[in-house]
Design an enzyme around this catalytic site. Structure first.
Site, PDB file in Angstrom:
ATOM      1  N   GLU A  37       0.847  -1.191   0.000  1.00  0.00           N
ATOM      2  CA  GLU A  37       0.000   0.000   0.000  1.00  0.00           C
ATOM      3  C   GLU A  37       0.881   1.239   0.000  1.00  0.00           C
ATOM      4  O   GLU A  37       1.846   1.319   0.756  1.00  0.00           O
ATOM      5  CB  GLU A  37      -0.912  -0.013   1.232  1.00  0.00           C
ATOM      6  CG  GLU A  37      -1.754   1.212   1.438  1.00  0.00           C
ATOM      7  CD  GLU A  37      -2.677   1.504   0.270  1.00  0.00           C
ATOM      8  OE1 GLU A  37      -2.622   2.643  -0.230  1.00  0.00           O
ATOM      9  OE2 GLU A  37      -3.444   0.604  -0.134  1.00  0.00           O
ATOM     10  N   ILE A  38       0.559   2.201  -0.852  1.00  0.00           N
ATOM     11  CA  ILE A  38       1.394   3.387  -0.992  1.00  0.00           C
ATOM     12  C   ILE A  38       1.034   4.485   0.001  1.00  0.00           C
ATOM     13  O   ILE A  38       1.856   5.338   0.325  1.00  0.00           O
ATOM     14  CB  ILE A  38       1.308   3.924  -2.446  1.00  0.00           C
ATOM     15  CG1 ILE A  38       2.462   4.891  -2.724  1.00  0.00           C
ATOM     16  CG2 ILE A  38      -0.049   4.573  -2.703  1.00  0.00           C
ATOM     17  CD1 ILE A  38       2.574   5.291  -4.184  1.00  0.00           C
TER      18      ILE A  38
ATOM     19  N   ASP B  89      -7.245   2.112  -8.545  1.00  0.00           N
ATOM     20  CA  ASP B  89      -7.570   3.457  -9.010  1.00  0.00           C
ATOM     21  C   ASP B  89      -7.796   3.417 -10.527  1.00  0.00           C
ATOM     22  O   ASP B  89      -6.915   2.983 -11.269  1.00  0.00           O
ATOM     23  CB  ASP B  89      -6.414   4.397  -8.663  1.00  0.00           C
ATOM     24  CG  ASP B  89      -6.770   5.860  -8.844  1.00  0.00           C
ATOM     25  OD1 ASP B  89      -7.619   6.174  -9.706  1.00  0.00           O
ATOM     26  OD2 ASP B  89      -6.197   6.696  -8.119  1.00  0.00           O
TER      27      ASP B  89
END
Length: 252
Positions: free
Chosen positions: A96-97, A152
């Site tokens: 996860e960024i 996204d």
């Protein structure tokens, strides 16, 4: 001084972290520079940090058990938590960024380990940019499953290069997936669903999973139900579009 109940990050009833304290922007630019530590190679991933009950610090870079499942863009970790008990002998990690979201997943896993001794020791999370650093974490043929759940969509055409499924990124995913390994994708955006399916269908190292196999795969049922995004789509009566493909050997 102890935090008041209304401001505590930990729920008094569930003993789990409260999501409202870890909310972050839904979208993040994966092409921008972010500052976080990255292992120089898969052999430098410190498994003792992620799975402290299973590894000591001396296991770093050794030939012991390796991570097999990667949830790319894992969000708040719903899928990971479900997979952890479904595959208790398999090591898995979320990537996860967003820093706050990563911190939530870390706290959630730690709380679950305390509340359920002996469980959830096989799951972890790391803050990283998977579009840049997948080869830093996994070796050739290491993974057996990769997950891309509700990524996204990057609607604007100029931003399609930011999509986590693309022809050139599939080359990297094919490298870290073993023969027979599976990529699971799902979205509620039809155009993105078509995009991901077209990318996978056109790649020479992937083939579609048959309907019969999908029906017998317990993981498929989790794609639309285990994550916060999937649950939201279900509540709103939305439609989802999934593409599940197997890594195959290149044709000669």
């Amino acid at each position: 001084m102890l935090e008041k109940e209304g401001h505590s990050k930990i729920s008094k009833s569930t003993h789990l972290p409260r999501k409202r304290f870890y909310r972050a922007r839904a979208h993040s630019n994966p092409l921008s520079d972010s500052h976080f530590p990255v292992p120089i190679s898969p052999s430098h991933v410190d498994y003792s940090v992620h799975f402290p009950q299973l590894f000591s610090s001396s296991d770093e870079g050794g030939d012991s058990k390796k991570i097999e499942f990667a949830d790319v863009g894992c969000g708040f970790g719903g899928l990971l938590i479900s997979l952890s008990t479904l595959f208790p002998e398999t090591l898995m990690i979320g990537m996860e960024i967003r820093d706050k979201v990563t911190e939530y997943v870390k706290e959630r896993i730690l709380a679950l380990r305390v509340a359920n001794p002996g469980q959830y020791q096989n799951v972890s999370v790391v803050r990283t940019n998977s579009m840049k650093y997948i080869p830093n974490y996994f070796g050739k043929g290491q993974l057996s499953k990769m997950f891309f759940l509700f990524p996204d969509p990057h609607f604007k055409e100029k931003n399609h290069r930011r999509r986590v499924i693309s022809t050139h990124l599939l080359d990297e995913y094919a490298y870290v997936l073993g023969i027979g390994g599976i990529i699971y994708t799902i979205t509620d955006v039809e155009e993105l669903g078509d995009w991901m399916k077209d990318c996978l269908e056109g790649h020479p190292m992937f083939e579609a999973i048959t309907e019969a196999e999908l029906e017998g795969d317990p993981v498929v049922k989790l794609l639309s139900s285990a994550t916060e995004e999937g649950q939201k789509v279900a509540r709103n009566g939305g439609q989802t579009f999934q593409a599940v493909y197997r890594r195959i050997a290149p044709s000669l």
